[in-house]
Design a protein around this motif. Structure first.
Motif, PDB file in Angstrom:
ATOM      1  N   GLY A 180       1.853   3.211  20.243  1.00  0.00           N
ATOM      2  CA  GLY A 180       2.499   4.411  20.814  1.00  0.00           C
ATOM      3  C   GLY A 180       3.748   4.764  20.158  1.00  0.00           C
ATOM      4  O   GLY A 180       4.075   5.854  20.512  1.00  0.00           O
ATOM      5  N   ASN A 181       4.467   3.913  19.441  1.00  0.00           N
ATOM      6  CA  ASN A 181       5.763   4.247  18.857  1.00  0.00           C
ATOM      7  C   ASN A 181       5.751   5.341  17.954  1.00  0.00           C
ATOM      8  O   ASN A 181       4.823   5.370  17.250  1.00  0.00           O
ATOM      9  N   ARG A 182       6.734   6.214  17.947  1.00  0.00           N
ATOM     10  CA  ARG A 182       6.860   7.413  17.227  1.00  0.00           C
ATOM     11  C   ARG A 182       6.782   7.180  15.781  1.00  0.00           C
ATOM     12  O   ARG A 182       6.539   7.873  14.934  1.00  0.00           O
ATOM     13  N   TYR A 188      -1.336   9.694  13.413  1.00  0.00           N
ATOM     14  CA  TYR A 188      -2.019  10.363  14.298  1.00  0.00           C
ATOM     15  C   TYR A 188      -2.181  11.749  14.102  1.00  0.00           C
ATOM     16  O   TYR A 188      -3.151  12.523  14.367  1.00  0.00           O
ATOM     17  N   GLU A 189      -1.100  12.375  13.354  1.00  0.00           N
ATOM     18  CA  GLU A 189      -1.270  13.608  12.859  1.00  0.00           C
ATOM     19  C   GLU A 189      -2.447  14.091  11.873  1.00  0.00           C
ATOM     20  O   GLU A 189      -3.153  15.050  11.863  1.00  0.00           O
ATOM     21  N   ALA A 190      -2.568  12.899  11.029  1.00  0.00           N
ATOM     22  CA  ALA A 190      -3.659  12.892   9.964  1.00  0.00           C
ATOM     23  C   ALA A 190      -5.001  12.918  10.680  1.00  0.00           C
ATOM     24  O   ALA A 190      -6.220  13.511  10.531  1.00  0.00           O
ATOM     25  N   CYS A 191      -5.059  11.792  11.830  1.00  0.00           N
ATOM     26  CA  CYS A 191      -6.167  11.642  12.360  1.00  0.00           C
ATOM     27  C   CYS A 191      -6.751  13.167  13.051  1.00  0.00           C
ATOM     28  O   CYS A 191      -8.023  13.222  12.898  1.00  0.00           O
ATOM     29  N   VAL A 192      -5.897  13.753  13.872  1.00  0.00           N
ATOM     30  CA  VAL A 192      -6.160  14.818  14.492  1.00  0.00           C
ATOM     31  C   VAL A 192      -6.492  15.971  13.453  1.00  0.00           C
ATOM     32  O   VAL A 192      -7.612  16.686  13.696  1.00  0.00           O
ATOM     33  N   ARG A 193      -6.000  15.988  12.223  1.00  0.00           N
ATOM     34  CA  ARG A 193      -6.329  16.883  11.234  1.00  0.00           C
ATOM     35  C   ARG A 193      -7.846  16.894  10.915  1.00  0.00           C
ATOM     36  O   ARG A 193      -8.518  17.801  10.577  1.00  0.00           O
ATOM     37  N   HIS A 194      -8.175  15.520  10.916  1.00  0.00           N
ATOM     38  CA  HIS A 194      -9.653  15.131  10.453  1.00  0.00           C
ATOM     39  C   HIS A 194     -10.701  14.949  11.636  1.00  0.00           C
ATOM     40  O   HIS A 194     -11.705  14.433  11.432  1.00  0.00           O
ATOM     41  N   ASN A 195     -10.138  15.028  12.891  1.00  0.00           N
ATOM     42  CA  ASN A 195     -10.738  14.637  14.112  1.00  0.00           C
ATOM     43  C   ASN A 195     -11.512  13.165  13.918  1.00  0.00           C
ATOM     44  O   ASN A 195     -12.599  13.063  14.216  1.00  0.00           O
ATOM     45  N   LEU A 196     -10.592  12.190  13.583  1.00  0.00           N
ATOM     46  CA  LEU A 196     -11.217  10.989  13.315  1.00  0.00           C
ATOM     47  C   LEU A 196     -10.440  10.135  14.682  1.00  0.00           C
ATOM     48  O   LEU A 196      -9.346  10.168  14.647  1.00  0.00           O
ATOM     49  N   GLU A 243       4.660   6.325  25.739  1.00  0.00           N
ATOM     50  CA  GLU A 243       5.613   7.293  24.626  1.00  0.00           C
ATOM     51  C   GLU A 243       4.913   8.505  24.577  1.00  0.00           C
ATOM     52  O   GLU A 243       5.260   9.139  23.769  1.00  0.00           O
ATOM     53  N   GLY A 244       4.092   9.001  25.498  1.00  0.00           N
ATOM     54  CA  GLY A 244       3.548  10.212  25.332  1.00  0.00           C
ATOM     55  C   GLY A 244       2.509  10.669  24.285  1.00  0.00           C
ATOM     56  O   GLY A 244       2.529  12.059  23.811  1.00  0.00           O
ATOM     57  N   GLU A 247       0.036  13.481  25.042  1.00  0.00           N
ATOM     58  CA  GLU A 247       0.791  14.812  25.321  1.00  0.00           C
ATOM     59  C   GLU A 247       1.058  15.387  24.111  1.00  0.00           C
ATOM     60  O   GLU A 247       0.631  16.527  23.906  1.00  0.00           O
ATOM     61  N   ARG A 248       1.474  14.659  23.031  1.00  0.00           N
ATOM     62  CA  ARG A 248       1.574  15.232  21.764  1.00  0.00           C
ATOM     63  C   ARG A 248       0.466  15.603  21.058  1.00  0.00           C
ATOM     64  O   ARG A 248       0.295  16.515  20.130  1.00  0.00           O
ATOM     65  N   PHE A 249      -0.576  14.810  21.228  1.00  0.00           N
ATOM     66  CA  PHE A 249      -1.828  14.725  20.525  1.00  0.00           C
ATOM     67  C   PHE A 249      -2.855  14.685  21.568  1.00  0.00           C
ATOM     68  O   PHE A 249      -3.626  13.820  21.435  1.00  0.00           O
ATOM     69  N   PRO A 250      -3.398  15.976  22.191  1.00  0.00           N
ATOM     70  CA  PRO A 250      -4.296  15.649  23.291  1.00  0.00           C
ATOM     71  C   PRO A 250      -5.479  15.558  22.938  1.00  0.00           C
ATOM     72  O   PRO A 250      -6.280  14.902  23.568  1.00  0.00           O
ATOM     73  N   THR A 251      -5.826  15.704  21.590  1.00  0.00           N
ATOM     74  CA  THR A 251      -7.357  15.399  21.151  1.00  0.00           C
ATOM     75  C   THR A 251      -7.623  14.105  20.535  1.00  0.00           C
ATOM     76  O   THR A 251      -8.535  13.990  20.038  1.00  0.00           O
ATOM     77  N   LEU A 252      -6.365  13.369  20.371  1.00  0.00           N
ATOM     78  CA  LEU A 252      -6.507  12.183  19.831  1.00  0.00           C
ATOM     79  C   LEU A 252      -7.455  11.109  20.675  1.00  0.00           C
ATOM     80  O   LEU A 252      -7.080  11.174  21.966  1.00  0.00           O
ATOM     81  N   LYS A 253      -8.338  10.601  20.096  1.00  0.00           N
ATOM     82  CA  LYS A 253      -8.936   9.352  20.639  1.00  0.00           C
ATOM     83  C   LYS A 253      -8.709   8.141  20.109  1.00  0.00           C
ATOM     84  O   LYS A 253      -8.668   7.981  18.835  1.00  0.00           O
ATOM     85  N   VAL A 254      -8.600   7.174  21.067  1.00  0.00           N
ATOM     86  CA  VAL A 254      -8.237   5.658  20.555  1.00  0.00           C
ATOM     87  C   VAL A 254      -9.213   4.539  21.128  1.00  0.00           C
ATOM     88  O   VAL A 254      -9.588   4.674  22.266  1.00  0.00           O
ATOM     89  N   VAL A 255      -9.698   3.867  20.091  1.00  0.00           N
ATOM     90  CA  VAL A 255     -10.850   2.846  20.392  1.00  0.00           C
ATOM     91  C   VAL A 255     -10.165   1.478  20.473  1.00  0.00           C
ATOM     92  O   VAL A 255      -9.260   1.074  19.485  1.00  0.00           O
ATOM     93  N   LEU A 256     -10.372   0.648  21.663  1.00  0.00           N
ATOM     94  CA  LEU A 256     -10.075  -0.632  21.833  1.00  0.00           C
ATOM     95  C   LEU A 256     -11.014  -1.575  21.352  1.00  0.00           C
ATOM     96  O   LEU A 256     -12.180  -1.299  22.204  1.00  0.00           O
ATOM     97  N   GLN A 257     -11.114  -2.193  20.467  1.00  0.00           N
ATOM     98  CA  GLN A 257     -12.269  -2.943  19.833  1.00  0.00           C
ATOM     99  C   GLN A 257     -12.055  -4.559  20.102  1.00  0.00           C
ATOM    100  O   GLN A 257     -11.258  -5.119  19.381  1.00  0.00           O
ATOM    101  N   GLU A 258     -12.974  -5.026  20.484  1.00  0.00           N
ATOM    102  CA  GLU A 258     -13.343  -6.480  20.500  1.00  0.00           C
ATOM    103  C   GLU A 258     -12.222  -7.206  21.476  1.00  0.00           C
ATOM    104  O   GLU A 258     -12.073  -8.611  20.624  1.00  0.00           O
ATOM    105  N   ALA A 259     -11.591  -6.786  22.291  1.00  0.00           N
ATOM    106  CA  ALA A 259     -10.433  -7.793  22.941  1.00  0.00           C
ATOM    107  C   ALA A 259     -11.113  -7.933  24.678  1.00  0.00           C
ATOM    108  O   ALA A 259      -9.986  -7.611  25.473  1.00  0.00           O
ATOM    109  N   GLY A 260     -12.389  -7.766  24.481  1.00  0.00           N
ATOM    110  CA  GLY A 260     -12.737  -7.934  26.276  1.00  0.00           C
ATOM    111  C   GLY A 260     -12.943  -6.494  26.804  1.00  0.00           C
ATOM    112  O   GLY A 260     -12.365  -5.530  26.143  1.00  0.00           O
ATOM    113  N   VAL A 261     -13.229  -6.363  28.023  1.00  0.00           N
ATOM    114  CA  VAL A 261     -13.459  -5.083  28.570  1.00  0.00           C
ATOM    115  C   VAL A 261     -12.873  -5.034  30.117  1.00  0.00           C
ATOM    116  O   VAL A 261     -12.138  -4.254  30.473  1.00  0.00           O
TER     117      VAL A 261
END
Length: 378
Positions: A180-182, A188-196, A243-244, A247-261
């Motif tokens: 989350g660090n700035r 994240y700006e690039a992820c949002v640009r490409h919807n990834l 870290e917000g 709020e800065r990137f409201p469309t960003l999606k984050v996946v947590l993978q392979e660390a349990g549920v």
């Protein structure tokens, strides 16, 4: 698939899922021997002279070299290195309509040599595009990035992030700062640009420039490192929220993978409780942490915890909003591979469809099942 017994070849029948699925974590082989031809000449020569010069390999693993015994191609080579065998062994019998490739080895995420890390990521991406994505339209790629250098990372995302066969950006959970660090904003700006989506896959904790395996320091055994994975993901999850980032990137999606549920449920309860008491310190956090998790974060099934009984399982599924947030992954061909036939208890049809297909289709912008598009019963 075919096997041998007493020198005679025989056909082994595998049960096949009736409805197709999306597998969000398939590890195709991306070792140095296959990506090296895609490196610039100067790095090829350095690798030939001095070796890969990458951190990693701190702990013993499970299975055979960390892989399932039967996942090695009969013709030879590492597990996950032969597309035809992967098709026969996993994609076809398990009715995988789409598979997200996540590669092997994240040593580049722990080196201090940022330019070398960037070259390795580009080589991995180019090898994957040519030898995997171009050969099977079911497969979608992950953009490997040198996450320790966000500007170079953004350049790589911009270079290939617009391709239809690219599904996400991937990094190791081992990191210099919580994600989350700035410092990571250009990514994240690039992820949002490409919807990834931005996917955090376990690995690299305590390796090279990355922070220690646990908050208490380094551990001795693989089982300890494995047990500490939720702790690392907890730090990243809280960092994104407080870290917000959302709020800065409201469309960003984050996946947590392979660390349990299921550790996520009490952790969200705690975050919500502390946010109510301390939100004056982070006024930019407009919603409860659990609400950000529900709208902006996803979690993959492998390895899901075995609960004492079905009642607890159902309660935990509800508590993490599984109908919206959970996606299936097999972790093929690793030793703790989860078969889609056995990974979860029996689910009702709607929940099964969300977990095994629709949630991933939504986040990766994939179409509905081909059988449904063709007007057939899936």
């Amino acid at each position: 698939m075919k096997a041998t017994e007493g020198g005679q070849q025989m056909t082994v029948k595998r049960p096949k899922l009736k409805r197709s699925i999306i597998d969000c974590d398939i590890h195709h082989y991306t070792g140095m021997n296959v990506i090296k031809p895609y490196l610039p000449r100067e790095y090829r020569e350095l690798v030939d002279t001095y070796g890969a010069a990458l951190p990693g390999g701190m702990h013993f693993n499970g299975g055979v070299g960390g892989r399932m015994v039967d996942s090695f191609p009969p013709a030879g080579g590492p597990a996950g290195s032969d597309l035809a065998y992967m098709q026969e062994h996993h994609l076809d019998p398990h009715n995988v309509e789409y598979g997200i490739l996540t590669g092997e080895g994240m040593g580049m995420h722990g080196t201090i040599n940022h330019d070398y890390a960037a070259a390795l990521c580009t080589a991995t991406n180019e090898y994957t595009i040519e030898h995997w994505l171009a050969q099977d339209s079911r497969l979608k790629g992950s953009v490997f990035i040198p996450k320790q250098e966000p500007n170079l990372s953004a350049q790589e995302i911009d270079r290939i992030g617009g391709r239809a066969d690219i599904a996400q950006v991937i990094v190791s959970s081992g990191s210099i700062f919580p994600y989350g660090n700035r410092y990571y904003n250009p990514i994240y700006e690039a992820c949002v640009r490409h919807n990834l989506p931005f996917t955090i896959h376990v690995g690299g904790e305590g390796s090279g420039v990355n922070a220690a395996t646990t908050g208490a320091g380094y551990v001795t055994h693989y089982i300890e490192s494995r047990a500490a994975r939720p702790q690392v993901m907890m730090a990243h999850l809280a960092s994104f929220i407080f870290e917000g980032v959302f709020e800065r990137f409201p469309t960003l999606k984050v996946v947590l993978q392979e660390a349990g549920v299921f550790w996520i449920a009490p952790y969200l309860w705690r975050l919500d409780q502390d946010w109510k008491a301390l939100r004056v310190q982070t006024p930019w956090v407009k919603k409860k942490p659990s609400e950000y998790f529900r709208t902006n974060m996803r979690v993959t099934t492998q390895p899901i915890e075995i609960t004492p009984n079905r009642e607890v399982f159902d309660q935990m599924m509800d508590s993490i909003f599984a109908k919206e947030t959970m996606m299936f992954c097999s972790d093929y061909p690793h030793w703790d591979f989860d078969s889609p036939l056995k990974a979860l208890p029996k689910l009702d049809d709607e929940l099964w469809d969300r977990v095994f297909y629709q949630n991933a289709a939504d986040i990766y912008s994939l179409p509905s099942r081909k059988a449904e598009r063709d007007g057939k019963q899936s």
